[in-house]
Structures are given as C-alpha cells and as structure tokens.
Design an enzyme around this catalytic site. Structure first.
Site, mmCIF file in Angstrom:
data_model
loop_
_atom_site.group_PDB
_atom_site.id
_atom_site.type_symbol
_atom_site.label_atom_id
_atom_site.label_comp_id
_atom_site.label_asym_id
_atom_site.label_seq_id
_atom_site.Cartn_x
_atom_site.Cartn_y
_atom_site.Cartn_z
ATOM 1 N N LYS A 1 0.858 -1.187 0.000
ATOM 2 C CA LYS A 1 0.000 0.000 0.000
ATOM 3 C C LYS A 1 0.893 1.236 0.000
ATOM 4 C CE LYS A 1 -3.922 1.763 2.763
ATOM 5 N NZ LYS A 1 -4.747 1.503 3.971
ATOM 6 N N SER B 1 -9.787 1.137 2.999
ATOM 7 C CA SER B 1 -8.939 1.947 2.158
ATOM 8 C C SER B 1 -7.855 1.160 1.418
ATOM 9 C CB SER B 1 -8.266 3.024 3.002
ATOM 10 O OG SER B 1 -7.372 2.456 3.936
ATOM 11 N N SER C 1 -9.894 -1.273 7.121
ATOM 12 C CA SER C 1 -9.278 -1.023 5.813
ATOM 13 C C SER C 1 -8.465 -2.179 5.236
ATOM 14 C CB SER C 1 -8.379 0.217 5.891
ATOM 15 O OG SER C 1 -9.164 1.383 5.852
#
Lengths: 485, 95
Positions: free
Chosen positions: A78, A153, A177
C-alpha cells in the site's frame, strides 16, 4: 497454472527446488500487471527495475542455500508504507513528489528476508475511505466486477491479490481497511492486535487505531506474512515487546471444542440476504468441524461508528497538521506570507474526504466541544472495549460478517459520506477495542461477488483465529476461485 | 442546525484550510448530518467511565539519553520545497 497464480508457500517450494527462479516468477507477475492493470488500477507506482534487481539478488541467495520463506517472493505495498528512494504518496496530491529518506520497519523486515518489491498500491487518500475512490491517482476497480469498488482503504492491496498482480501485499487497517477490501475481493486479510506490528514509517492516520497487516491468497500465506512483520520495534513506542509465535505452526486444522461467539447485535434483521446466507453456511461448516457456537452480546455496538468518527478524525486532524508545505510535499506557488503558504498548500494538496475529516476532527477538538465530543467518545470507547473483554470470558473467538453488503457500485456512495461511514459498522469495533480480526473468503453473492467472514480474536490471539480460518479454508473451496478478468 | 457557516469558517481557519463557497455549503450540510448522528453518544451515561486513549496498556517508553545516528542534513532537505544552505526556506514570517 501460471507463475503469477501461485501462493507464497507454493512458489517458495518451486524456488528452493530450483524448479523456477525468482526472476521468472517476477517476470510472470510483471507481465500479468501489464495485462490487467488498465482494467483494475491496483497500482500508483510500478517498480519493474527494482523488482528484477531484487529477484536477481534473491536467486543468488537461493543458490547459496540461504533462502527464507519470503526470499524471491514478489510483493507489493500500500502506498502508505515509506520506501526509501521510491515515491510514496499515500494517494494524496500533497505528497505527489515525496521520495522517502527511509523505509518502514515492516518493509525493512520483508526486504531482509529477500522479498521482491513490485510497486506501491492504490488506496483511499491518507487511508480515509471504504472504497478507494478518494485517491488522487484514480480509482481501483474490483477484479470480480469492474463496475464495483474493491473496498477500502487498502483497495489496491486487495484488488492486486484478486487480479494476481502480486503474490501477497501489505495494507493498514484503522477501521476495517484491510478486512473490508479482503472481503470484497475474496482474499485473506488480517488486522493484528494493536502493537503487534511496528508502525514506524507508516504514514499516520489515527494513531491509536492504525495497524499494519497482510492481504494474501490463503491463510497459510497470511500466517507467513504476519510472522515476518510482527514484533517489537524500538522505533515505535506503541509496539509491544512480546514474543512472536510460529503462526504457521498454529494451523493444525483442528477446531474441535473451539467456542465461537455470535454477537446478536451483528446478525440484525436487514442484513443483506446473500451475506446472511453465507454466514449461515459458514456456521454450519464450523459445526461440522466440531466447533461450538454460543450467542453473545456486544451491547455498545450501535455506538461504535459515532465513537470512531470522532476519535479517528480528531487524531487525523492532529497527524495531518504536519503537511504545511515547509519540509516536504506540495507547496503552493500562489501564496503571500507563511500562514497563507501553509493554508494554500494544504487546500490545494488535500482532497475532499481528507478536508472533511480534518474539519470534523478540528471541530471535535476545538474549545467548547472537546469534552462533549472527543472525551465523550473516548469514554464510550472504554465501554466498547469492556464489551469484548466480557464476551471473551466465555468464547475463544467471535464470528461476524465483515461488511453488511457485498461490494457496492463505483460512485454509489460518494455523495453520502455518512452512509459510507456506516458501512464499516462490523469492522470498526475491533479497532476501538485494539484486538485482532481477519477476513477469510466464505462464499459468493448471487451476482458472483465475494463475501468474507470475520473472525475476531482476543488481544494477541492471532494464532486462534488463524487456526480457525485455516480449518474453514480446508473445508471449503472459496479461496481457490479466480476472478474472471 | 448543529453547525453554521460561520462555525465552518472558524474551524477551517483553525485547520489552515481555505474553502470555496461551494465547499463551505457542502460541509455545513454534511457536518450537520454527521454531528447529528454522533449525538447518539449523549444518550449513554458515562459519568463513572474513564476515557481510553490507547487500547493496549502501554507505559511511557523511555530510553537512555544517548545520541543515535540520524539521517543527516542532505537527506532531510532532499524533499524540501525550498532551501538555503542547510535550512528550509519559507516566506517571510514577520513583516
């Protein structure tokens, strides 16, 4: 099967027996990324030169007989993890040009084991969102249905697994997330106990809630990745100095006698019928494996979303004060004077969701509202934590849905932030309580969308939920299904 | 209404954000809805409840007061939007 189809443990076997090289596996995945990326959009930055250099180094290490379980395995991160010398944006315009001077501890640990870096994955801006639509670098699509969101997310981290663009990925979980996109994309995703994994070098959103965790193709890979990144780090004073167990050794396949709690507050009327059906079937599967179920109560569940959106936004407004155009990141060229420079840099650099949360958090911390909102939320957090402590006196784990519905359509919720926030109802309480939880593939909706089940463990009870998830995985076929890209 | 345009402007100033007229209107409506929702916490009696700031009991983490290696000036300044010698350069603070 192509090389990009293998899990970590499958690829590891092929690497150490010299059946394939890391360079071959890495080339296979880079070609896969090139083929499907226009339809998925998992990445913000792809690093093919870095990947091939890492793979060559890994092959030398394997040839020398010094391979670790992650040596030569192609991974992606990420874009919230700092990577020295490689642009790290957190999906924000304000960091569009930021080249970190050091790396996150979790990535350093994977590198030391010889992992290969494929690139940096898309996400919601500053990890604020449930759909990955708030990224300043474009949206990510769900590989199972490209008209739908991958979740957020850590949407790129989950989509990349489902689209076979990385063997495993790292994400972060502040209110769901990791688990919610894992559920929506049909992968395994674990949020470890707060303090289990170092957050040094992970761009901060809400510091009392943020935690690093893996997204993987199966539970064995999840155990391998957690074992690699867990542990005390003197650079993160909130990391806990407790021994790291051999998580893979916990995967015995045996859940006989395990007591699993079903919280009545999570199995509400109005739950999506596909989600309800998948949960009913999962419970039946566990019963067949010898687990026992008891109904429990987590009475303050209904207050969790309100509590979370006060605490998380307050902490975010404080953490994001550092983006002022002085030391790094975007600086406005339109400004007159220092304060105007800071204000314009922030206003030009942040997207709408980030601004909305900074505004809410600043309001909740401002004079006259601090006790009514922020302190009140911290007190309710205590009640939510107590719910879990009491529940875990009678059960080994708790089983719930991850999300109330399968993945929603792109654009469906962008104009209604409150509705989007409410979709995190089943994942948020775990972050407030600070304990661990994972999502494991448990079935599909009538439309063919993946649905995950959530297993919540006691603090530092990762072994128990991994064991339970692994037993479920062995008894089902869901993790073997491949997105129709 | 839970929040007015004037309050949104005040909070934006505290947060060092400059909002357009459209953004202000949007945030008044959305923050009003969200603050209305979080008001449900008021219904809970928390008089005898201690606030939680960290879910895991952690003590202050002390270490010996010894200098550690740092990243150095060149790396620290590498991302600076503007610099002069070994300093960050910013617009004039005091007129």
């Amino acid at each position: 099967m192509e090389l990009f189809d293998f899990t970590i443990h499958e690829l590891h076997e092929k690497l150490i027996t010299k059946e394939v090289s890391s360079v071959e596996a890495t080339r296979s995945i880079l070609a896969r990324i090139e083929a499907v990326e226009p339809r998925v959009g998992s990445f913000i930055t792809i690093t093919p030169e870095q990947a091939l250099a890492d793979a060559e180094a890994a092959d030398r290490r394997i040839a020398a007989g010094e391979a670790d379980c992650l040596t030569g395995i192609p991974l992606a991160l990420k874009d919230i993890f700092l990577t020295e010398g490689i642009r790290t944006t957190c999906a924000s315009r304000i960091l569009h040009n930021f080249i970190p001077p050091y790396s996150a501890t979790s990535w350093e640990k994977l590198r030391e084991r010889g992992a290969v870096l494929l690139g940096k994955l898309n996400q919601d801006e500053f990890a604020m969102g449930s759909s990955s639509e708030s990224s300043a670098f474009g949206i990510t699509r769900n590989p199972w249905d490209t008209t739908r969101i991958p979740g957020g997310s850590s949407g790129g981290s989950a989509a990349a697994i489902a689209a076979r663009q990385a063997t495993a990925t790292l994400g972060t979980d502040t209110g769901g997330s990791i688990r919610q996109p894992s559920s929506h994309c049909g992968c395994v995703g674990l949020k470890p106990t707060y303090g289990r994994v170092s957050r040094y070098g992970v761009i901060a959103f809400a510091s009392s809630l943020d935690q690093v965790g893996p997204l993987t193709r199966d539970v064995t890979d999840c155990a391998v990745m957690l074992g690699a990144v867990a542990g005390y780090d003197p650079k993160d004073s909130t990391s806990i100095n407790a021994p790291v167990p051999d998580y893979r050794a916990a995967l015995t396949g045996d859940v006989r006698g395990l007591t699993i709690g079903l919280p009545s507050e999570y199995f509400i009327a109005g739950l999506d019928p596909d989600v309800q059906k998948v949960m009913d079937e999962a419970i039946a599967t566990y019963r067949g494996l010898g687990a026992e179920f008891v109904e429990i109560s987590l009475p303050h569940t209904d207050y969790a979303v309100a509590t979370y959106y006060l605490i998380a936004t307050a902490e975010a407004s404080s953490n994001l004060a550092r983006y002022d155009g002085v030391r790094f990141g975007h600086r406005s060229e339109q400004a007159e004077g220092l304060i105007d420079m800071m204000t314009k840099s922030r206003s030009e650099g942040f997207g709408m969701e980030v601004k909305r949360r900074i505004m809410l958090g600043t309001y909740a911390l401002s004079s006259g509202y601090y006790d009514a909102y922020y302190v009140k939320a911290q007190k309710v957090r205590t009640l939510i934590m107590r719910d879990f402590i009491q529940a875990f006196e009678g059960v080994d784990a708790i089983l719930t849905p991850v999300a109330p519905t399968p993945a929603f359509k792109i654009g469906e919720m962008v104009n209604d932030p409150l509705q989007m926030y409410l979709s995190d109802i089943f994942t948020i309480p775990v972050n407030l309580a600070g304990t661990c939880a994972l999502s494991v593939p448990a079935g599909f909706s009538a439309d063919g969308l993946p649905i995950g089940l959530q297993l919540i463990g006691k603090p530092f009870g990762e072994e128990t939920i991994l064991r339970a998830a692994h037993a479920f995985e062995r008894a089902t076929v869901w993790h073997t299904k491949k997105a129709p890209l | 209404m839970k929040i007015t345009t004037a309050e949104v402007e005040h909070v934006a100033r505290l947060a060092r954000l400059e909002l357009s007229a459209e953004e202000k209107d949007l945030f008044v409506g959305q923050m009003d809805a969200i603050l209305g929702y979080v008001d449900k916490l008021r219904g809970l009696n928390t008089d005898d409840v201690q606030p939680t700031s960290h879910a895991v009991p952690v003590e202050n983490a002390f270490r010996p007061d010894q200098a550690q290696p740092s990243i150095g000036v060149a790396k620290a300044l590498a991302n600076a939007p503007d610099r002069a010698e070994s300093f960050y350069r910013v617009p004039k603070v005091i007129e």
